[in-house]
Each structure stands twice: as C-alpha cells, then as structure tokens.
Design a protein around this motif. Sequence first.
Motif, mmCIF file in Angstrom:
data_model
loop_
_atom_site.group_PDB
_atom_site.id
_atom_site.type_symbol
_atom_site.label_atom_id
_atom_site.label_comp_id
_atom_site.label_asym_id
_atom_site.label_seq_id
_atom_site.Cartn_x
_atom_site.Cartn_y
_atom_site.Cartn_z
ATOM 1 N N VAL A 1 0.828 -1.210 0.000
ATOM 2 C CA VAL A 1 0.000 0.000 0.000
ATOM 3 C C VAL A 1 0.862 1.261 0.000
ATOM 4 C CG1 VAL A 1 -1.959 -1.104 1.153
ATOM 5 C CG2 VAL A 1 -0.157 -0.023 2.530
ATOM 6 N N LEU A 2 0.219 2.359 -0.388
ATOM 7 C CA LEU A 2 0.817 3.685 -0.353
ATOM 8 C C LEU A 2 -0.106 4.611 0.425
ATOM 9 C CD1 LEU A 2 1.806 4.170 -4.116
ATOM 10 C CD2 LEU A 2 3.401 3.843 -2.218
ATOM 11 N N GLU A 3 0.475 5.629 1.064
ATOM 12 C CA GLU A 3 -0.362 6.610 1.751
ATOM 13 C C GLU A 3 -0.961 7.575 0.730
ATOM 14 O OE1 GLU A 3 -0.319 9.571 5.601
ATOM 15 O OE2 GLU A 3 1.567 9.079 4.647
ATOM 16 N N GLN A 4 -2.261 7.784 0.841
ATOM 17 C CA GLN A 4 -2.976 8.731 -0.022
ATOM 18 C C GLN A 4 -3.331 9.944 0.822
ATOM 19 O OE1 GLN A 4 -4.207 8.381 -3.460
ATOM 20 N NE2 GLN A 4 -4.569 10.547 -3.144
ATOM 21 N N ILE A 5 -2.756 11.082 0.498
ATOM 22 C CA ILE A 5 -3.024 12.298 1.264
ATOM 23 C C ILE A 5 -4.082 13.124 0.560
ATOM 24 C CG2 ILE A 5 -2.031 14.445 2.135
ATOM 25 C CD1 ILE A 5 0.660 13.008 2.290
ATOM 26 N N THR A 6 -5.103 13.518 1.310
ATOM 27 C CA THR A 6 -6.150 14.367 0.754
ATOM 28 C C THR A 6 -5.606 15.785 0.576
ATOM 29 O OG1 THR A 6 -7.877 13.068 1.825
ATOM 30 C CG2 THR A 6 -8.480 15.267 1.072
ATOM 31 N N LEU A 7 -5.595 16.276 -0.648
ATOM 32 C CA LEU A 7 -5.063 17.604 -0.937
ATOM 33 C C LEU A 7 -6.163 18.657 -0.861
ATOM 34 C CD1 LEU A 7 -2.768 16.792 -4.014
ATOM 35 C CD2 LEU A 7 -2.139 16.871 -1.599
ATOM 36 N N HIS A 8 -5.856 19.796 -0.272
ATOM 37 C CA HIS A 8 -6.773 20.934 -0.260
ATOM 38 C C HIS A 8 -6.405 21.835 -1.435
ATOM 39 C CE1 HIS A 8 -8.186 20.653 4.191
ATOM 40 N NE2 HIS A 8 -8.098 19.471 3.621
ATOM 41 N N THR A 9 -7.421 22.337 -2.120
ATOM 42 C CA THR A 9 -7.151 23.113 -3.326
ATOM 43 C C THR A 9 -7.315 24.615 -3.108
ATOM 44 O OG1 THR A 9 -9.427 22.815 -4.104
ATOM 45 C CG2 THR A 9 -7.792 21.226 -4.862
ATOM 46 N N PHE A 10 -6.475 25.365 -3.802
ATOM 47 C CA PHE A 10 -6.472 26.825 -3.728
ATOM 48 C C PHE A 10 -6.310 27.396 -5.126
ATOM 49 C CE2 PHE A 10 -5.008 25.313 0.313
ATOM 50 C CZ PHE A 10 -5.555 26.171 1.255
ATOM 51 N N SER A 11 -6.906 28.568 -5.333
ATOM 52 C CA SER A 11 -6.683 29.338 -6.546
ATOM 53 C C SER A 11 -5.546 30.323 -6.246
ATOM 54 C CB SER A 11 -7.948 30.105 -6.935
ATOM 55 O OG SER A 11 -7.666 31.031 -7.966
ATOM 56 N N VAL A 12 -4.492 30.269 -7.060
ATOM 57 C CA VAL A 12 -3.336 31.139 -6.868
ATOM 58 C C VAL A 12 -3.165 32.014 -8.107
ATOM 59 C CG1 VAL A 12 -0.849 31.253 -6.471
ATOM 60 C CG2 VAL A 12 -2.200 29.423 -5.406
ATOM 61 N N VAL A 13 -3.227 33.319 -7.929
ATOM 62 C CA VAL A 13 -3.041 34.257 -9.034
ATOM 63 C C VAL A 13 -1.633 34.825 -8.938
ATOM 64 C CG1 VAL A 13 -3.859 36.362 -10.163
ATOM 65 C CG2 VAL A 13 -5.498 34.819 -9.043
ATOM 66 N N SER A 14 -0.903 34.668 -10.033
ATOM 67 C CA SER A 14 0.510 35.027 -10.037
ATOM 68 C C SER A 14 0.853 35.826 -11.289
ATOM 69 C CB SER A 14 1.358 33.742 -9.986
ATOM 70 O OG SER A 14 2.696 33.982 -10.343
ATOM 71 N N SER A 15 1.942 36.545 -11.224
ATOM 72 C CA SER A 15 2.490 37.162 -12.441
ATOM 73 C C SER A 15 3.170 36.067 -13.260
ATOM 74 C CB SER A 15 3.519 38.235 -12.075
ATOM 75 O OG SER A 15 4.657 37.637 -11.471
ATOM 76 N N PHE A 16 3.378 36.329 -14.542
ATOM 77 C CA PHE A 16 4.075 35.358 -15.393
ATOM 78 C C PHE A 16 5.485 35.103 -14.870
ATOM 79 C CE2 PHE A 16 0.652 36.643 -18.168
ATOM 80 C CZ PHE A 16 0.354 35.485 -18.870
ATOM 81 N N ALA A 17 6.110 36.141 -14.320
ATOM 82 C CA ALA A 17 7.484 36.015 -13.832
ATOM 83 C C ALA A 17 7.594 35.038 -12.663
ATOM 84 C CB ALA A 17 8.012 37.381 -13.431
ATOM 85 N N ASN A 18 6.514 34.924 -11.883
ATOM 86 C CA ASN A 18 6.563 34.073 -10.695
ATOM 87 C C ASN A 18 5.985 32.674 -10.909
ATOM 88 O OD1 ASN A 18 7.841 35.865 -8.956
ATOM 89 N ND2 ASN A 18 5.916 36.880 -8.387
ATOM 90 N N GLU A 19 5.467 32.403 -12.098
ATOM 91 C CA GLU A 19 4.793 31.119 -12.320
ATOM 92 C C GLU A 19 5.687 29.924 -11.987
ATOM 93 O OE1 GLU A 19 2.891 28.300 -15.853
ATOM 94 O OE2 GLU A 19 3.563 30.329 -16.337
ATOM 95 N N TYR B 1 4.268 32.000 1.871
ATOM 96 C CA TYR B 1 4.963 32.076 0.585
ATOM 97 C C TYR B 1 4.253 33.063 -0.339
ATOM 98 C CZ TYR B 1 7.308 30.561 -3.700
ATOM 99 O OH TYR B 1 8.040 30.515 -4.852
ATOM 100 N N ALA B 2 2.913 33.010 -0.331
ATOM 101 C CA ALA B 2 2.141 33.916 -1.177
ATOM 102 C C ALA B 2 2.390 35.368 -0.795
ATOM 103 C CB ALA B 2 0.652 33.582 -1.065
ATOM 104 N N GLY B 3 2.512 35.627 0.500
ATOM 105 C CA GLY B 3 2.772 36.990 0.958
ATOM 106 C C GLY B 3 4.117 37.504 0.478
ATOM 107 N N SER B 4 5.113 36.611 0.456
ATOM 108 C CA SER B 4 6.453 37.035 0.054
ATOM 109 C C SER B 4 6.526 37.365 -1.425
ATOM 110 C CB SER B 4 7.478 35.946 0.392
ATOM 111 O OG SER B 4 7.296 34.804 -0.439
ATOM 112 N N LEU B 5 5.642 36.749 -2.240
ATOM 113 C CA LEU B 5 5.645 36.999 -3.690
ATOM 114 C C LEU B 5 4.466 37.865 -4.142
ATOM 115 C CD1 LEU B 5 6.674 33.555 -5.271
ATOM 116 C CD2 LEU B 5 8.111 35.543 -4.791
ATOM 117 N N HIS B 6 3.679 38.339 -3.176
ATOM 118 C CA HIS B 6 2.501 39.163 -3.477
ATOM 119 C C HIS B 6 1.517 38.411 -4.394
ATOM 120 C CE1 HIS B 6 4.658 42.452 -1.608
ATOM 121 N NE2 HIS B 6 5.672 42.274 -2.458
ATOM 122 N N LEU B 7 1.266 37.163 -4.043
ATOM 123 C CA LEU B 7 0.299 36.352 -4.788
ATOM 124 C C LEU B 7 -1.076 36.502 -4.155
ATOM 125 C CD1 LEU B 7 2.383 33.030 -4.912
ATOM 126 C CD2 LEU B 7 2.374 34.871 -6.612
#
Length: 202
Positions: free
Chosen positions: A129-147, A187-193
């Motif tokens: 078996v493998l551990e299956q982790i439930t992922l929480h989803t977020f919408s992240v808006v970024s500049s092209f430079a930070n993608e 992390y989002a705060g540091s990149l202004h996301l």
Amino acid sequence: MSYVVPKQRYQTLLEIKKSKFYACAGPVESRDEAMAMLSALKVEYPDARHHCWAYLLGDPINPTTMAMSDDGEPSGTAGKPILNVLQHKNVGNIMMVVTRYFGGIKLGAGGLVRAYSGAAQQTMSTLPVLEQITLHTFSVVSSFANEQFVRHWVASVDGTVQQCDYGETVTMIVGIPPSATSALMAYAGSLHLTVKATNKAR
C-alpha cells in the motif's frame, strides 16, 4: 486526512476442496477503472466460472461509493463477503476481484462465504500500500514572472498543479497537503500572490 491505497495490482491464490480462488486487488479511482480491471481479469482467466468482485472508492472511513457482484454465485455468498473484508481493512480506492475455478466439489452457501472472504483476507493481509493524502485546493493568481517559482514550491511540498489559465495574469488551481496551508500563505505573501481556498479536497 490521509489513508492508504493499493500500491499496485496484487494477487494471491487460495485453494479449497479443489476449487481455486484467485483474489486480485488493485488501485482504482472510479467505477470505470474498476470495470476495466474486471474486464482485464476476464480476459486473463477466460475459462473461469465466476469473477466476483467489490470495490470501495474514496476514504475507507467514509467512502464516496461502494458496489459488489456475486457474478452467478448464490446471492450474498461472494460480493458481500469480499466487500465486508474491504470495509474492515482501512484501504481506499480499491477493487477486489475473486476469480473462481470450480473443482468439482460443492462448498455450500456457508462454504462459499468463507472461501470468498478467506481469499480476500489473504490478499489484503499482504497487499502493498501507499499513503494517499487528501489535498486541499487553492486558486493562486501570479504574475508570469513568478509562475515557475510557484510550480516549484508546490512540487516541493508534494502538491500538484491541477489547472492553469493564462490571461493578464496566471491563475493556477493547486492542491497541497493540509499541513502546508500556512506555508502557502506565507509564501504567497512574500511573492505578493493572491490566494483563495476553493473549498475542494482531492
């Protein structure tokens, strides 16, 4: 929340009074995948009398759906015993097919229940078996430079980029483990996301 899932397709053999029971478990995420696995095993064992099965999708504590089939065996003697084993093993996203070759000696209803549950138990007791982790989803808006920085960060926490839309900015739907949520906000705060929870879990 996390749970385990089958690492790969895995099979064992149980022989009872000359009848052979091949119990095969494998990872599935939908009914279609479960039925595809069943079809593959029917091709692998075309002369078998019965291909009885059960599947459980999602978190084993609170599954999204379950199903089973006796495939011609007396009602309640095959599919239900297999499903009962799955429900007590805390393994999610799993399909179990027990393929039977009749050995000429009738087992009776009680014997069939014991045989199908025993075959399923034998496979589950040694299933990788493998551990299956439930992922929480977020919408992240970024500049092209930070993608690329965002993509790298998501990968570093074992998350996934599930969708990416390009306009004046880049909008990504990312899935991350719950333990990384605070780190994402920092992390989002540091990149202004711009980050917004989508209230979904995968």
